[in-house]
Design an enzyme around this catalytic site. Structure first.
Site, PDB file in Angstrom:
ATOM      1  N   ARG A  87      23.991 -28.940  89.977  1.00  0.00           N
ATOM      2  CA  ARG A  87      24.546 -27.750  90.623  1.00  0.00           C
ATOM      3  C   ARG A  87      25.775 -27.238  89.907  1.00  0.00           C
ATOM      4  NH1 ARG A  87      22.534 -28.578  96.186  1.00  0.00           N
ATOM      5  NH2 ARG A  87      23.292 -26.991  97.589  1.00  0.00           N
ATOM      6  N   ARG A 126      17.009 -21.367 109.987  1.00  0.00           N
ATOM      7  CA  ARG A 126      16.276 -22.569 109.539  1.00  0.00           C
ATOM      8  C   ARG A 126      16.476 -23.707 110.536  1.00  0.00           C
ATOM      9  NH1 ARG A 126      17.296 -24.308 103.473  1.00  0.00           N
ATOM     10  NH2 ARG A 126      19.491 -24.372 104.089  1.00  0.00           N
ATOM     11  N   ARG A 161      21.000 -27.498 110.832  1.00  0.00           N
ATOM     12  CA  ARG A 161      21.952 -28.197 109.958  1.00  0.00           C
ATOM     13  C   ARG A 161      23.374 -27.707 110.200  1.00  0.00           C
ATOM     14  NH1 ARG A 161      19.531 -27.965 103.904  1.00  0.00           N
ATOM     15  NH2 ARG A 161      21.756 -27.616 103.536  1.00  0.00           N
ATOM     16  N   ARG A 172      29.128 -21.770 100.971  1.00  0.00           N
ATOM     17  CA  ARG A 172      28.118 -22.290 100.029  1.00  0.00           C
ATOM     18  C   ARG A 172      27.765 -21.235  98.984  1.00  0.00           C
ATOM     19  NH1 ARG A 172      23.667 -24.097 104.107  1.00  0.00           N
ATOM     20  NH2 ARG A 172      22.513 -24.953 102.348  1.00  0.00           N
TER      21      ARG A 172
HETATM   22  P1  AMP Z   1      21.386 -28.715  99.952  1.00  0.00           P
HETATM   23  O1  AMP Z   1      20.553 -29.435 100.934  1.00  0.00           O
HETATM   24  O2  AMP Z   1      20.875 -28.857  98.557  1.00  0.00           O
HETATM   25  O3  AMP Z   1      21.648 -27.290 100.344  1.00  0.00           O
HETATM   26  O4  AMP Z   1      22.823 -29.449  99.946  1.00  0.00           O
HETATM   27  C1  AMP Z   1      23.600 -29.511 101.114  1.00  0.00           C
HETATM   28  C2  AMP Z   1      25.033 -29.876 100.741  1.00  0.00           C
HETATM   29  O5  AMP Z   1      25.069 -31.151 100.102  1.00  0.00           O
HETATM   30  C3  AMP Z   1      25.723 -28.934  99.754  1.00  0.00           C
HETATM   31  O6  AMP Z   1      26.267 -27.783 100.387  1.00  0.00           O
HETATM   32  C4  AMP Z   1      26.797 -29.845  99.182  1.00  0.00           C
HETATM   33  O7  AMP Z   1      27.852 -30.050 100.110  1.00  0.00           O
HETATM   34  C5  AMP Z   1      26.046 -31.166  99.064  1.00  0.00           C
HETATM   35  N1  AMP Z   1      25.330 -31.273  97.766  1.00  0.00           N
HETATM   36  C6  AMP Z   1      23.984 -31.391  97.599  1.00  0.00           C
HETATM   37  N2  AMP Z   1      23.675 -31.475  96.305  1.00  0.00           N
HETATM   38  C7  AMP Z   1      24.846 -31.406  95.627  1.00  0.00           C
HETATM   39  C8  AMP Z   1      25.189 -31.410  94.256  1.00  0.00           C
HETATM   40  N3  AMP Z   1      24.257 -31.506  93.294  1.00  0.00           N
HETATM   41  N4  AMP Z   1      26.504 -31.305  93.914  1.00  0.00           N
HETATM   42  C9  AMP Z   1      27.455 -31.215  94.857  1.00  0.00           C
HETATM   43  N5  AMP Z   1      27.209 -31.187  96.179  1.00  0.00           N
HETATM   44  C10 AMP Z   1      25.910 -31.286  96.568  1.00  0.00           C
END
Ligand code: AMP
Length: 217
Positions: A87, A126, A161, A172
Site C-alpha cells: 500500500r 458494506r 466494519r 482512508r
Molecule cells: P483493508 O481491509 O485492506 O481496507 O484494510 C483495513 C485497514 O487495515 C486499513 O485502513 C489499514 O488501517 C490497515 N491495513 C491493511 N493493509 C495495510 C497495509 N498494507 N499497510 C498499512 N495498513 C494496512
C-alpha cells in the site's frame, strides 16, 4: 511461487474479487486487512497495537506490515494473491527485495479503477461476515443477505466494519491519495501490470478479471 497483486482504493472490490478468484484458481489469499481485523477481534498483541490506527482509517506502519507479510510468505508454496498489500512505496520496495532474495516471480498487478464518487456508498453500505474463515462481503443495496444481518454462507452475524464510517472512509481516502501514485509508478512497467475498469457490477468485474489470471503471467 508467484505473487499477484490487486491494487485499488477502499471499496474498489479487491476483497470481493479476491475471494471469487480463489474459488476459480489455485491461489492463496493474503489480505493484510483481514489478518489485522482477525488480530483485533482476537485481542492479540498485534491487534491491540493496530486497533485504534485501523478504526481511524490510518495506515499501520510499514515495518509491522512487512514483517507480518513475510512471515506468511515463508510458509507458503502456492501462488499468492495479495489484496491490500503493498500500500506504500516502502512496502512495494521491501516486497521486491524479499522476492528477489527468495526467487519469487511477480505475476499480475491489477489496478482496479473506480471513480471516487462511487466508493463512499460501496464502503458505507458494506457489511461483512464476522466469521474470519468465511469473510463473505455484502452490500445492503447491491448484494443484500437473504436474512438481515446474517451471512448466507455460514449463518454467522454480519457487521459494519468500524472503519467503514464516513469519517474513517475520508481518512482512508486521504491515505490512499497520498500513497497510491508512487505505487502505480513502481509497478506500471511490470509485464503483468494492467489498468482495469472496476466500475461495473461485481459479476461483470469477475468475468472480465478471469482471463487475466488464465494467461501466462
Ligand atoms: P483493508 O481491509 O485492506 O481496507 O484494510 C483495513 C485497514 O487495515 C486499513 O485502513 C489499514 O488501517 C490497515 N491495513 C491493511 N493493509 C495495510 C497495509 N498494507 N499497510 C498499512 N495498513 C494496512
Amino acid at each position: 511461487m508467484k505473487i499477484h497483486i490487486l491494487l485499488g482504493p477502499p471499496g474498489s472490490g479487491k476483497g470481493t474479487q479476491a475471494k471469487r478468484l480463489l474459488g476459480k484458481f489455485r491461489l492463496a489469499h493474503l489480505s493484510t486487512g483481514d489478518i489485522l481485523r482477525d488480530a483485533v477481534s482476537k485481542g492479540t498483541d498485534l491487534g491491540l497495537t493496530v486497533k485504534t490506527v485501523m478504526a481511524e482509517g490510518k495506515l499501520v506502519d510499514d515495518t509491522t506490515i512487512n514483517r507480518l507479510v513475510f512471515e506468511r510468505l515463508e510458509n507458503e508454496s502456492s501462488d499468492v494473491l495479495f489484496d491490500g498489500y503493498p500500500r506504500t512505496l516502502q512496502q512495494a520496495e521491501a516486497l521486491q527485495a524479499f522476492m528477489t532474495e527468495k526467487s519469487v516471480r511477480l505475476g499480475r498487478v491489477v489496478h482496479i479503477n473506480v471513480p471516487h464518487q462511487a466508493l463512499e456508498n460501496r464502503v458505507i453500505r458494506r457489511r461483512v461476515c464476522t466469521n474470519s474463515d468465511c469473510g463473505a462481503i455484502y452490500h445492503l443495496d447491491n448484494k443484500p443477505p437473504k436474512v438481515s444481518d446474517v451471512c448466507d454462507l455460514c449463518s454467522s452475524p454480519l457487521k459494519h466494519r468500524s472503519d467503514d464510517t464516513s469519517e474513517a472512509f475520508r481518512k482512508r481516502m486521504e491515505e490512499f491519495n497520498a500513497t497510491f501514485l508512487p505505487l502505480v509508478a513502481f509497478y506500471i512497467s511490470s509485464p503483468g501490470f494492467v489498468h482495469f475498469d472496476g466500475n461495473q457490477n461485481s459479476e461483470d468485474v469477475f468475468t472480465a478479471l478471469q482471463p487475466l489470471f488464465t494467461e501466462t503471467h
